[in-house]
Enzyme design. Structure first.
Site, PDB file in Angstrom:
ATOM      1  N   ASN A 181     -99.325   5.811 -31.586  1.00  0.00           N
ATOM      2  CA  ASN A 181     -97.912   6.133 -31.677  1.00  0.00           C
ATOM      3  C   ASN A 181     -97.350   4.575 -32.857  1.00  0.00           C
ATOM      4  O   ASN A 181     -96.972   3.476 -32.592  1.00  0.00           O
ATOM      5  CB  ASN A 181     -96.437   6.226 -30.797  1.00  0.00           C
ATOM      6  CG  ASN A 181     -95.558   5.914 -31.710  1.00  0.00           C
ATOM      7  OD1 ASN A 181     -95.243   6.316 -32.568  1.00  0.00           O
ATOM      8  ND2 ASN A 181     -94.111   5.923 -30.650  1.00  0.00           N
ATOM      9  N   LYS A 223     -94.872   4.169 -34.955  1.00  0.00           N
ATOM     10  CA  LYS A 223     -93.907   4.126 -35.244  1.00  0.00           C
ATOM     11  C   LYS A 223     -92.994   3.993 -36.862  1.00  0.00           C
ATOM     12  O   LYS A 223     -93.643   4.330 -37.226  1.00  0.00           O
ATOM     13  CB  LYS A 223     -93.078   2.917 -34.166  1.00  0.00           C
ATOM     14  CG  LYS A 223     -93.746   2.987 -32.720  1.00  0.00           C
ATOM     15  CD  LYS A 223     -93.177   2.455 -31.820  1.00  0.00           C
ATOM     16  CE  LYS A 223     -93.418   2.630 -30.048  1.00  0.00           C
ATOM     17  NZ  LYS A 223     -92.304   1.547 -29.450  1.00  0.00           N
ATOM     18  N   HIS A 227     -90.312  11.242 -27.119  1.00  0.00           N
ATOM     19  CA  HIS A 227     -90.407   9.633 -26.534  1.00  0.00           C
ATOM     20  C   HIS A 227     -88.789   9.195 -26.448  1.00  0.00           C
ATOM     21  O   HIS A 227     -87.837   9.222 -26.705  1.00  0.00           O
ATOM     22  CB  HIS A 227     -90.788   8.508 -28.128  1.00  0.00           C
ATOM     23  CG  HIS A 227     -91.474   7.688 -28.076  1.00  0.00           C
ATOM     24  ND1 HIS A 227     -90.210   6.577 -28.069  1.00  0.00           N
ATOM     25  CD2 HIS A 227     -92.527   7.053 -28.116  1.00  0.00           C
ATOM     26  CE1 HIS A 227     -91.209   5.637 -27.828  1.00  0.00           C
ATOM     27  NE2 HIS A 227     -92.353   6.254 -27.556  1.00  0.00           N
ATOM     28  N   GLU A 276     -87.474   6.693 -27.131  1.00  0.00           N
ATOM     29  CA  GLU A 276     -86.811   5.668 -28.545  1.00  0.00           C
ATOM     30  C   GLU A 276     -86.098   6.827 -28.877  1.00  0.00           C
ATOM     31  O   GLU A 276     -84.414   6.471 -29.286  1.00  0.00           O
ATOM     32  CB  GLU A 276     -87.611   4.814 -29.320  1.00  0.00           C
ATOM     33  CG  GLU A 276     -88.317   3.614 -29.264  1.00  0.00           C
ATOM     34  CD  GLU A 276     -89.421   3.169 -29.554  1.00  0.00           C
ATOM     35  OE1 GLU A 276     -89.665   3.678 -30.550  1.00  0.00           O
ATOM     36  OE2 GLU A 276     -90.341   2.005 -28.813  1.00  0.00           O
ATOM     37  N   GLU A 305     -94.833   7.310 -19.956  1.00  0.00           N
ATOM     38  CA  GLU A 305     -94.482   6.238 -19.636  1.00  0.00           C
ATOM     39  C   GLU A 305     -92.962   4.869 -20.324  1.00  0.00           C
ATOM     40  O   GLU A 305     -92.190   5.669 -19.839  1.00  0.00           O
ATOM     41  CB  GLU A 305     -94.222   6.167 -22.528  1.00  0.00           C
ATOM     42  CG  GLU A 305     -95.031   6.677 -22.758  1.00  0.00           C
ATOM     43  CD  GLU A 305     -94.977   6.438 -24.390  1.00  0.00           C
ATOM     44  OE1 GLU A 305     -96.271   5.527 -25.004  1.00  0.00           O
ATOM     45  OE2 GLU A 305     -94.200   7.036 -25.054  1.00  0.00           O
ATOM     46  N   GLY A 339     -93.745  -2.041 -24.949  1.00  0.00           N
ATOM     47  CA  GLY A 339     -93.135  -2.657 -25.950  1.00  0.00           C
ATOM     48  C   GLY A 339     -92.451  -4.348 -25.822  1.00  0.00           C
ATOM     49  O   GLY A 339     -92.339  -5.014 -26.003  1.00  0.00           O
ATOM     50  N   SER A 395     -97.298  -0.758 -23.572  1.00  0.00           N
ATOM     51  CA  SER A 395     -98.038  -1.697 -23.262  1.00  0.00           C
ATOM     52  C   SER A 395     -99.373  -2.127 -22.655  1.00  0.00           C
ATOM     53  O   SER A 395    -100.362  -2.713 -22.409  1.00  0.00           O
ATOM     54  CB  SER A 395     -97.223  -3.419 -22.760  1.00  0.00           C
ATOM     55  OG  SER A 395     -96.112  -3.538 -22.940  1.00  0.00           O
TER      56      SER A 395
HETATM   57  C1  PEP Z   1     -94.732   3.397 -26.945  1.00  0.00           C
HETATM   58  O1  PEP Z   1     -93.869   3.330 -27.685  1.00  0.00           O
HETATM   59  O2  PEP Z   1     -95.307   4.457 -27.536  1.00  0.00           O
HETATM   60  C2  PEP Z   1     -95.754   2.368 -27.109  1.00  0.00           C
HETATM   61  C3  PEP Z   1     -96.808   3.035 -25.641  1.00  0.00           C
HETATM   62  O3  PEP Z   1     -95.839   1.396 -26.853  1.00  0.00           O
HETATM   63  P1  PEP Z   1     -96.154   0.231 -27.333  1.00  0.00           P
HETATM   64  O4  PEP Z   1     -97.986   0.302 -26.362  1.00  0.00           O
HETATM   65  O5  PEP Z   1     -95.769  -1.581 -27.529  1.00  0.00           O
HETATM   66  O6  PEP Z   1     -95.208  -0.372 -25.717  1.00  0.00           O
END
Ligand code: PEP
Length: 256
Positions: free
Chosen positions: A9, A11, A101, A103, A173, A179, A219
């Site tokens: 992803n 973003k 997601h 976000e 997630e 993040g 992460s």
């Molecule tokens: C995401 O936003 O889908 C994600 C997993 O981000 P990160 O790996 O940066 O935590």
């Protein structure tokens, strides 16, 4: 055997030239170098809308690397300035759409009901959803996280007939891990993935539950992917930050 998937992803990152080089570095590798021959993993790249056409043009003759989008409009077409429809995405051969997601839920106030509408448009246009769910730290600390996640799944996906549900990809997630550099431990991930699979089985039966890929996101990086992917119910990852470097993304894909 469930499909193993590692999806990136991207973003709202990367300008055109950066997106092109990242893609070229990934698709320029042989299936052996990507590890896809050895472990059967499917890779999905999810750039921002504006890069979709450019990225797709670099995919020629590439197996096991697929194209995804990060969102889709909840309406089919019309006067929705700034939105991108499912029909538009499929006209660029997009195969997957990340949906729900955290976000988007947090900053754009997407509800489970709106996500359900998007899911129908994704299927209606022959694409497949990567459905994200996950809890805040507060919910986890209150002990309500599993119920919360089950409810996200029920309200957005359980209206689907089994013939469609069996094509859904789920991404767990935890919001507190996205993040932040904080990863869920493999025990925490396994606990939730198993609960999600059980919830699917309660609605669609064990056979479909056993076939549903459930990815971990939050992460995930080369240093922790092996341990996470070794969990019985973790079928891969949805990768944010680490998907922006080809070496890290590929190392994660080889972590099964
Ligand atoms: C995401 O936003 O889908 C994600 C997993 O981000 P990160 O790996 O940066 O935590």
């Amino acid at each position: 055997m469930r499909q193993k998937i590692v999806a990136g992803n991207w973003k709202m990152n990367l300008i055109k030239e950066e997106a092109q080089s990242l893609t070229a570095e990934i698709v320029g590798m042989s299936n052996d170098e990507l590890g896809t021959n050895q472990n059967g993993v499917k890779l999905i790249l999810c750039p921002s809308f504006v890069h979709i056409s450019t990225i797709k043009s670099l995919f020629k003759n590439v197996k096991n690397v697929h194209l995804g989008a990060q969102n889709v409009a909840s309406q089919a077409e019309g006067a929705y300035t700034g939105e991108v429809s499912a029909e538009m995405l499929v006209s660029y051969q997009v195969e997957y759409v990340i949906i729900g997601h955290s976000e988007r839920r947090q900053y754009f106030k997407e509800t489970n009901q709106e996500i359900a509408q998007k899911i129908d448009l994704i299927f209606g246009n022959g694409m497949l959803p990567i459905f994200c769910c996950g809890e805040t730290l507060e919910l986890r600390e209150e002990g309500n996280h599993i119920e919360f996640i089950k409810n996200q799944i029920s309200e957005s996906l359980f209206h689907l007939p089994a013939s469609k549900f069996e094509k859904v990809v789920i991404a767990y997630e935890p919001i507190w891990a996205i993040g932040t550099g904080k990863t869920a431990s493999s025990e925490q991930a396994q606990e939730i993935h198993a609960a999600i699979r059980e919830h699917i089985a309660s609605k669609y039966g064990q056979e479909i539950a056993d076939k549903t890929p459930i990815l971990y996101g939050g992460s995930c990086k080369p240093s922790n992917a092996k341990e996470l992917f070794a969990c019985a119910d973790v079928d891969g990852g949805l990768i944010g930050g680490a998907a922006l470097k080809s070496r890290d993304f590929i190392e994660i894909a080889k972590s099964f």
